[in-house]
Design a protein around this motif. Structure first.
Motif, PDB file in Angstrom:
ATOM      1  N   GLY A 109     -34.790  20.195   9.404  1.00 34.55           N
ATOM      2  CA  GLY A 109     -35.636  20.047   8.207  1.00 34.55           C
ATOM      3  C   GLY A 109     -35.483  18.772   7.293  1.00 34.55           C
ATOM      4  N   SER A 110     -35.166  17.512   7.748  1.00 31.88           N
ATOM      5  CA  SER A 110     -35.264  16.388   6.868  1.00 31.88           C
ATOM      6  C   SER A 110     -36.622  15.905   6.694  1.00 31.88           C
ATOM      7  CB  SER A 110     -34.657  15.135   7.654  1.00 31.88           C
ATOM      8  OG  SER A 110     -33.234  15.227   7.847  1.00 31.88           O
ATOM      9  N   ASN A 111     -37.624  16.277   7.645  1.00 27.04           N
ATOM     10  CA  ASN A 111     -39.009  15.905   7.617  1.00 27.04           C
ATOM     11  C   ASN A 111     -39.747  17.132   7.115  1.00 27.04           C
ATOM     12  OD1 ASN A 111     -41.461  14.202   8.512  1.00 27.04           O
ATOM     13  ND2 ASN A 111     -41.808  16.252   9.499  1.00 27.04           N
ATOM     14  N   GLY A 167     -23.282  26.037   2.238  1.00 27.87           N
ATOM     15  CA  GLY A 167     -24.845  26.783   2.636  1.00 27.87           C
ATOM     16  C   GLY A 167     -25.123  25.798   3.691  1.00 27.87           C
ATOM     17  N   TRP A 168     -25.096  24.739   3.743  1.00 23.20           N
ATOM     18  CA  TRP A 168     -25.665  23.733   4.594  1.00 23.20           C
ATOM     19  C   TRP A 168     -25.344  23.846   5.981  1.00 23.20           C
ATOM     20  CZ3 TRP A 168     -28.507  20.418   1.000  1.00 23.20           C
ATOM     21  CH2 TRP A 168     -29.522  19.737   1.534  1.00 23.20           C
ATOM     22  N   TYR A 169     -24.068  24.436   6.347  1.00 19.07           N
ATOM     23  CA  TYR A 169     -23.415  24.786   7.482  1.00 19.07           C
ATOM     24  C   TYR A 169     -24.290  25.834   8.212  1.00 19.07           C
ATOM     25  CZ  TYR A 169     -19.296  21.960   6.170  1.00 19.07           C
ATOM     26  OH  TYR A 169     -18.795  20.608   5.997  1.00 19.07           O
ATOM     27  N   GLY A 170     -24.883  26.709   7.551  1.00 15.23           N
ATOM     28  CA  GLY A 170     -25.555  27.725   7.801  1.00 15.23           C
ATOM     29  C   GLY A 170     -26.941  27.371   8.091  1.00 15.23           C
ATOM     30  N   ASN A 172     -27.911  23.952   9.004  1.00 20.50           N
ATOM     31  CA  ASN A 172     -28.058  23.193  10.335  1.00 20.50           C
ATOM     32  C   ASN A 172     -27.241  23.982  11.277  1.00 20.50           C
ATOM     33  OD1 ASN A 172     -29.138  21.354   8.724  1.00 20.50           O
ATOM     34  ND2 ASN A 172     -27.215  19.724   8.851  1.00 20.50           N
ATOM     35  N   GLY A 173     -26.110  24.600  10.947  1.00 25.22           N
ATOM     36  CA  GLY A 173     -25.269  25.371  12.097  1.00 25.22           C
ATOM     37  C   GLY A 173     -26.017  26.377  12.831  1.00 25.22           C
ATOM     38  N   ALA A 174     -26.700  27.159  12.135  1.00 25.37           N
ATOM     39  CA  ALA A 174     -27.286  28.356  12.561  1.00 25.37           C
ATOM     40  C   ALA A 174     -28.339  28.351  13.549  1.00 25.37           C
ATOM     41  CB  ALA A 174     -27.901  29.367  11.269  1.00 25.37           C
ATOM     42  N   ALA A 175     -28.955  26.974  13.516  1.00 21.28           N
ATOM     43  CA  ALA A 175     -30.044  26.668  14.587  1.00 21.28           C
ATOM     44  C   ALA A 175     -29.366  26.409  16.037  1.00 21.28           C
ATOM     45  CB  ALA A 175     -30.900  25.534  14.228  1.00 21.28           C
ATOM     46  N   ALA A 176     -28.101  26.428  16.028  1.00 21.82           N
ATOM     47  CA  ALA A 176     -27.399  25.999  17.367  1.00 21.82           C
ATOM     48  C   ALA A 176     -27.285  27.335  18.203  1.00 21.82           C
ATOM     49  CB  ALA A 176     -25.954  25.597  17.075  1.00 21.82           C
ATOM     50  N   THR A 177     -27.520  27.090  19.408  1.00 21.69           N
ATOM     51  CA  THR A 177     -27.391  28.047  20.483  1.00 21.69           C
ATOM     52  C   THR A 177     -26.441  27.939  21.521  1.00 21.69           C
ATOM     53  OG1 THR A 177     -28.919  26.793  22.010  1.00 21.69           O
ATOM     54  CG2 THR A 177     -30.281  28.465  20.534  1.00 21.69           C
ATOM     55  N   MET A 182     -22.984  23.718  17.985  1.00 19.72           N
ATOM     56  CA  MET A 182     -22.512  24.144  16.802  1.00 19.72           C
ATOM     57  C   MET A 182     -21.495  23.412  16.152  1.00 19.72           C
ATOM     58  SD  MET A 182     -21.908  28.007  15.149  1.00 19.72           S
ATOM     59  CE  MET A 182     -20.532  28.217  16.206  1.00 19.72           C
ATOM     60  N   GLY A 183     -20.342  23.002  17.056  1.00 12.63           N
ATOM     61  CA  GLY A 183     -19.291  22.358  16.452  1.00 12.63           C
ATOM     62  C   GLY A 183     -19.595  21.051  16.151  1.00 12.63           C
ATOM     63  N   SER A 184     -20.490  20.167  16.954  1.00 10.76           N
ATOM     64  CA  SER A 184     -20.728  18.931  16.760  1.00 10.76           C
ATOM     65  C   SER A 184     -21.808  18.786  15.313  1.00 10.76           C
ATOM     66  CB  SER A 184     -21.797  18.299  17.983  1.00 10.76           C
ATOM     67  OG  SER A 184     -22.239  16.916  17.636  1.00 10.76           O
ATOM     68  N   VAL A 185     -22.600  19.613  15.141  1.00  8.07           N
ATOM     69  CA  VAL A 185     -23.450  19.841  14.233  1.00  8.07           C
ATOM     70  C   VAL A 185     -22.675  20.046  12.750  1.00  8.07           C
ATOM     71  CG1 VAL A 185     -24.961  21.334  12.808  1.00  8.07           C
ATOM     72  CG2 VAL A 185     -25.638  20.542  15.258  1.00  8.07           C
TER      73      VAL A 185
END
Length: 536
Positions: A109-111, A167-170, A172-177, A182-185
Motif C-alpha cells: 500500500g505505499s501507492n 501493527g505494521w507487521y500485520g 505488511n506481513g499478513a499478505a505473505a503466503t 513473511m520473515g523477509s517482510v
C-alpha cells in the motif's frame, strides 16, 4: 468514525468495486451482493483484510485537516473515500485490474493507501486553509512568519507511533503466503523505519542543534510507509537505503509544506504519507531483487540498482501517476461539492473556542489534564451582560468601560519617586489570548509574563451534561498577562488590550494599572552610620 463509516461503505459497495470481477477493461470490479445473498460461500477473510486497508486510507486525511473541519463534512468525505475513491484505484492493483496486468507492484500500500490518503490530505488542507495564527502575513499577503503549534502530549504521540509500528507487521506481513516471505517482510519492515529514525535524529540534531522528538516519530512512520510497497521484493541493504531517504525526505517535506506551499498540516501526514508513499512506490523499480523470497511470486522485473534496467521503474512511475491523477480529480470534486453544500470549515469563533465544545458539546476532551477556556461551553453568557454591539470602534465609552474596565492604582500615600514606569495586568479569556498577544506585539511590547488563573464572574451555568450528569463548574480558567512599560505610553497599551478583548459583553476582561516607584529606605547600622537601600 473513519473505520465505522468505512465498514458501512465497504459492505454496501466498496468491496464489490475492489474485489468484484473486472468490468470496463479492468477499471473497476462489478457490483456483487454475495455478502448478503451467498454468505455461506463468501470470502470473509478477503473482505475484512481489505476493509482495514480501505479504512486506513481515510484515516490519513484527518490529521492534515484537524482543528478546523466540520465534523459533518469529515464524515461525508470519509464515506466518499471508502465507497468510491479507494476501492476503484485499489482494484487496479489488487483486484486484478489493468495495473496488475501491466506488472505494476505495490505489496501492501505505499501507492494504493498512503499516497492516495496523503494526496487527499494535502488537497483537503489546502482547500481548508491554515489554522488561525499558523501563518503571519505582511500587507501584500506574503507569509512573513510561521508559528509552531506543538502537540499537547508527545508521550501519547510516541505510544501511538509504537502501536502503529507493531501493527505494521500485520499490515505488511499478513499478505505473505509462505513463511520465508513473511520473515523477509518482517526484516525489511524493521530495518527501514529504524534507519529512517536514526537518520532523522542525526539530521535534526545537526540542523537545529537538538534532536527533534516529534520529527523522529514521523520519520519512523515515513520509513514504514516507504517500505510498504517493496517490502517483499527488496533485501536488507535496499531497505536500509529506502529508510535513509525517508528520514531525510520527511524533514524536507515538512519544511516544504510550511515554507513553499504554505499548506497547514498539523501532524505532518502529507510529509509522511504522500511524499514517502511516492518514494516507496518508486523504490520498487530501484531495489527489487531476485534474492528476496517474495520476488518470484511478485512476477516483476528486478530494480535499476540490481541490474534490471528501467523497465520496472517505468511501470512503477506510470502506475503511480495514474493513481495520483484519479485521486486528485475525484477528491477535488468531492471537496468542492461538500464546500458548496454543507461547508468544509467551521467558523472562526468555533475554531477558537475549540471543536470539542462546538462540535461535540464537550467542555474538553482532556478534562482534568489541561486547563482550557470553557466559558463558552459549560458556562453560557448571561443575557443581561449583552451590550448590544460586538464592534469595538462603534461601541460607546460606557460600553467599553463596562466590557473591559480599567482599575488604576495611583500609589497615593506611598513614599518614593515616580519612575514613569507602569505595570499593566490584564485578565482575559484564554480564547482571546492570541489576539491580546498580537496586539501587544504590534505595539512593541515584547516582554510579557503570562500565567493561567482561575476565577468566576457573572457567567451562569448552562446545564451541559457529560454522560447524563450535569457539570458543575464554578471557577473559569483565565489568562493573566503582565507587562511593564515605560517608553510605550500606558494609555496605548490599555486601548490595545481593551480592543483585542472586546466582544460586546460585560466581563470580557479587566485591566489593572500600577505605577512602579523607587522607594528609598534609610537603614542605620550598628556603627551608627546610615546606608541607603533601594526597594522596588
Amino acid at each position: 468514525m473513519d473505520f465505522c463509516i468505512g465498514t458501512v461503505m465497504w459492505f454496501i459497495c466498496g468491496a464489490s468495486l475492489m474485489l468484484g470481477p473486472n468490468i470496463l477493461n479492468g477499471f473497476a470490479g462489478g457490483f456483487s451482493f454475495d455478502v448478503f445473498t451467498n454468505y455461506g460461500n463468501f470470502n470473509y477473510s478477503a473482505f475484512v483484510f481489505n476493509l482495514v486497508f480501505c479504512a486506513t486510507t481515510a484515516t490519513i486525511v484527518s490529521g492534515s485537516m484537524a482543528e478546523r473541519t466540520k465534523f459533518s463534512s469529515y464524515c461525508i468525505y470519509s464515506a466518499v473515500i471508502s465507497a468510491v475513491i479507494y476501492p476503484i484505484e485499489a482494484h487496479w492493483t489488487w483486484g486484478g485490474g489493468f495495473l496488475a496486468q501491466w506488472g505494476f507492484h505495490d505489496y501492501a500500500g505505499s501507492n494504493c493507501i498512503h499516497m492516495v490518503g496523503g494526496i487527499c490530505a494535502f488537497i483537503g488542507a489546502w482547500m481548508l486553509g491554515p489554522r488561525i495564527g499558523k501563518f503571519e502575513r505582511d500587507s501584500e499577503g506574503r507569509v512573513k512568519k510561521i508559528n509552531a503549534f506543538p502537540g499537547h502530549n508527545l508521550v501519547i504521540a510516541a505510544l501511538g507511533v509504537f502501536i502503529l509500528w507493531v501493527g505494521w507487521y500485520g499490515f505488511n506481513g499478513a499478505a505473505a503466503t509462505d513463511v520465508p516471505t513473511m520473515g523477509s517482510v518482517y526484516l525489511t519492515t524493521t530495518v527501514a523505519p529504524s534507519v529512517a529514525t536514526v537518520v532523522c535524529m542525526l539530521l535534526t540534531w545537526i540542523k537545529y542543534g537538538k534532536p527533534d522528538v516529534s520529527m523522529c516519530l514521523n520519520a519512523s512512520l515515513a520509513g514504514l510507509v516507504a517500505i510498504t510497497a517493496p517490502c517483499d521484493v527488496t533485501d536488507c541493504a535496499g531497505a536500509a537505503v529506502i529508510g535513509a531517504v525517508s528520514g531525510i525526505l520527511v524533514v524536507f517535506a515538512v519544511w516544504f509544506n510550511d515554507n513553499v506551499t504554505h499548506v497547514d498540516d498539523p501532524v505532518g501526514a502529507v510529509a509522511v504519507h504522500m511524499f514517502n508513499g511516492i518514494w516507496g512506490t518508486i523504490a520498487v523499480g530501484l531495489f527489487a531483487t531476485e534474492t528476496a523470497p517474495g520476488f518470484a511470486k511478485a512476477g516483476i522485473g528486478e530494480g535499476l540498482f540490481y541490474g534490471g534496467g528501467f523497465m520496472q521503474l517505468g511501470k512503477q512511475m506510470g502506475g503511480m501517476i495514474l493513481t495520483a491523477a484519479w485521486t486528485i480529480v475525484t477528491i477535488i470534486i468531492a471537496f468542492l461539492l461538500i464546500r458548496k453544500t454543507v461547508g468544509l470549515r467551521v467558523s472562526e469563533e468555533e475554531e477558537i473556542t475549540g471543536l470539542d465544545a462546538t462540535e461535540h458539546g464537550l467542555p474538553s476532551a482532556y478534562a482534568g489534564f489541561s486547563i482550557m477556556d470553557i466559558s463558552n461551553t459549560t458556562m453560557s453568557v448571561n443575557e443581561n451582560t449583552n451590550l448590544g454591539s460586538d464592534n469595538y470602534e462603534e461601541a460607546s465609552r460606557f460600553k467599553k468601560d463596562a466590557a473591559v474596565p480599567v482599575v488604576r492604582e495611583d500609589g497615593a500615600g506611598l513614599p518614593g519617586i515616580d519612575t514613569g514606569i507602569s505595570k499593566v495586568v490584564i485578565i482575559a479569556k484564554l480564547s482571546r489570548y492570541d489576539a491580546l498577544k498580537k496586539a501587544m506585539n504590534d505595539l512593541g511590547v515584547t516582554g510579557m509574563t503570562v500565567t493561567q488563573v482561575m476565577g468566576c464572574g457573572i457567567e451562569k451555568g448552562a446545564g451541559e451534561k457529560y454522560r447524563g450528569v450535569e457539570l458543575d463548574v464554578t471557577l473559569l480558567p483565565k489568562v493573566k498577562l503582565e507587562v511593564v512599560v515605560s517608553a510605550i505610553p500606558v494609555e496605548k497599551v490599555i486601548e490595545a488590550a481593551r480592543k483585542s478583548l472586546y466582544t460586546g459583553h460585560i466581563g470580557d476582561g479587566k485591566v489593572f494599572v500600577y505605577p512602579v516607584s523607587r522607594v528609598v529606605k534609610i537603614r542605620t547600622g550598628e556603627e551608627g552610620y546610615a546606608a541607603l537601600q533601594d526597594v522596588e
